[in-house]
Write an enzyme that holds these catalytic residues in place. Structure first.
Site, PDB file in Angstrom:
ATOM      1  N   GLN A 150     -11.836  13.475  -2.311  1.00  0.00           N
ATOM      2  CA  GLN A 150     -10.410  13.478  -2.534  1.00  0.00           C
ATOM      3  C   GLN A 150      -9.773  14.968  -2.835  1.00  0.00           C
ATOM      4  O   GLN A 150      -8.818  15.237  -2.397  1.00  0.00           O
ATOM      5  CB  GLN A 150     -10.400  12.645  -4.072  1.00  0.00           C
ATOM      6  CG  GLN A 150      -8.809  12.592  -4.537  1.00  0.00           C
ATOM      7  CD  GLN A 150      -7.686  11.749  -3.727  1.00  0.00           C
ATOM      8  OE1 GLN A 150      -8.115  10.736  -3.304  1.00  0.00           O
ATOM      9  NE2 GLN A 150      -6.816  12.260  -3.185  1.00  0.00           N
ATOM     10  N   CYS A 183      -3.669  10.641  -6.273  1.00  0.00           N
ATOM     11  CA  CYS A 183      -4.842  10.074  -5.357  1.00  0.00           C
ATOM     12  C   CYS A 183      -4.495   8.709  -4.907  1.00  0.00           C
ATOM     13  O   CYS A 183      -5.289   8.341  -3.895  1.00  0.00           O
ATOM     14  CB  CYS A 183      -6.236  10.519  -6.027  1.00  0.00           C
ATOM     15  SG  CYS A 183      -6.438   9.568  -7.579  1.00  0.00           S
TER      16      CYS A 183
HETATM   17  N1   CP Z   1      -7.885   7.825  -3.779  1.00  0.00           N
HETATM   18  C1   CP Z   1      -9.097   6.996  -3.491  1.00  0.00           C
HETATM   19  O1   CP Z   1     -10.182   7.199  -3.360  1.00  0.00           O
HETATM   20  O2   CP Z   1      -8.538   5.616  -3.201  1.00  0.00           O
HETATM   21  P1   CP Z   1      -9.607   4.382  -2.932  1.00  0.00           P
HETATM   22  O3   CP Z   1     -10.029   3.850  -4.189  1.00  0.00           O
HETATM   23  O4   CP Z   1      -8.417   3.435  -2.371  1.00  0.00           O
HETATM   24  O5   CP Z   1     -10.762   4.682  -1.939  1.00  0.00           O
HETATM   25  N1  NVA Z   2     -10.009   7.481 -11.359  1.00  0.00           N
HETATM   26  C1  NVA Z   2      -9.993   6.524 -10.521  1.00  0.00           C
HETATM   27  C2  NVA Z   2      -9.806   7.173  -8.816  1.00  0.00           C
HETATM   28  C3  NVA Z   2      -9.554   6.184  -7.852  1.00  0.00           C
HETATM   29  C4  NVA Z   2      -9.549   6.742  -6.677  1.00  0.00           C
HETATM   30  C5  NVA Z   2     -10.892   5.634 -10.492  1.00  0.00           C
HETATM   31  O1  NVA Z   2     -12.047   5.936 -10.614  1.00  0.00           O
HETATM   32  O2  NVA Z   2     -10.809   4.324 -10.592  1.00  0.00           O
END
Ligand code: CP
Ligand code: NVA
Length: 308
Positions: free
Chosen positions: A130, A262
């Site tokens: 990410q 993200c």
């Molecule tokens: N940002 C991200 O990792 O999204 P997903 O959880 O959809 O893969």
């Molecule tokens: N912090 C979040 C990011 C998802 C892409 C999680 O771990 O759920």
């Protein structure tokens, strides 16, 4: 480059920049690669995913390979087969494996027993792919000014915050991280970020004051307050309310501030619908860049592994 990409500290700063530059070249059609021709890369996911899964599957296909998606609940590990045997078996079939799981130690143990490269697709500790996409996005938006501008992360001190801190150290960025007291980022990630900053000229400041972080910021970044696997969600949300990215908070930022997320977003919690829609261009640019930067990462990682 090492066999595995588990943390941003697994690559050197010049390797990180090379990956970002190549991501832009893949995106512009100036670079092509068939490094995965005839190869099969596994995706082993213990948590849901939209962006990571699809961008990896598409990226692997564009590099000439085939992706094989597996959920951990379908494997014998759900019935107690241990990590070591799962890793030793899967690495006999596959040419590499992309893993999304809970404990980071689980990923590290898998990588130790896998003969083939392992890529971290998110753990409770970190989300390095990410942050590669985020650096590409900020570089696209600000060019060579990337090391001068102020970046603020506002919200929970989670996996994304941890990797952003390590990324700021690796790429030499100026990062302020504002979280409520008791929800600070991981101390090890902070130490790693500080160590790397000594070489790169980065600056990392942790605070409990969202206004201090956002003051004159060029980029304001947030993520969900309740991450996948979090068990204390309701309690956390109460503490995080003053950390919402809304118009009032953004008044402290630079006039043309860019807002990143993200994704997935929980609108009304960490970000308002209004701010999200106003900044959708950069947010979905960030989502798109997952594809290009992971292609550049895999091109380098597998290229070096297959040659070794
Ligand atoms: N940002 C991200 O990792 O999204 P997903 O959880 O959809 O893969
Ligand atoms: N912090 C979040 C990011 C998802 C892409 C999680 O771990 O759920």
């Amino acid at each position: 480059m090492k066999k595995d990409f588990l943390c941003l500290s697994d690559i050197a700063s010049d390797e990180g920049w090379e990956i970002v530059e190549n991501a832009l070249r893949f995106k512009k059609g100036e670079k092509n690669s068939n490094i995965l021709e005839g190869k099969v890369v596994g995706l082993l996911f213990a948590k849901p995913s939209t962006r990571t899964r699809v961008s990896f599957e598409v990226g692997i296909t564009k590099l000439g390979g085939k992706a094989l998606y597996m959920t951990s609940s379908q494997l014998q590990m759900s019935r107690g087969e241990d990590i070591r045997d799962t890793a030793r078996t899967l690495s006999r079939y596959l040419d590499g494996i992309v893993i999304r799981t809970y404990a980071h130690a689980w990923l590290e143990e898998f990588a130790r027993y896998s003969d083939k490269p392992v890529i971290n697709a998110l753990t409770d500790f970190s989300h390095p792919c990410q942050i590669l996409a985020d650096v590409q996005t900020i570089y696209e938006l600000f060019g060579e000014r990337i090391k001068e501008i102020k970046i603020a992360y506002i919200g929970d001190g989670n996996n994304v915050a941890n990797s952003l801190i390590v990324g700021a150290g690796l790429f030499g960025l100026k990062l302020y991280v504002a979280t409520p007291s008791g929800f600070e980022p991981n101390a090890k990630a902070y130490q790693l970020g500080l160590e790397l900053s000594k070489q790169s000229g980065g600056e990392i400041v942790l605070t409990n004051d969202p206004v201090e972080a956002v003051e004159n910021a060029h980029v304001v970044y947030t993520d969900v307050w309740v991450s996948m696997g979090d068990t204390n969600g309701d309690q956390k949300v109460q503490f995080l309310k003053p950390f919402q990215v809304n118009e009032k908070l953004l008044k402290h930022a630079e006039e043309n501030v860019k807002v990143l997320h993200c994704l997935p977003a929980k609108k009304g919690q960490e970000i308002t619908e209004e701010v999200f829609e106003k900044h959708k261009e950069e947010i979905f640019l960030q989502a798109e860049n997952r594809l290009w930067v992971q292609m550049a990462l895999m091109d380098k990682l597998f290229g070096e592994f297959f040659r070794s």
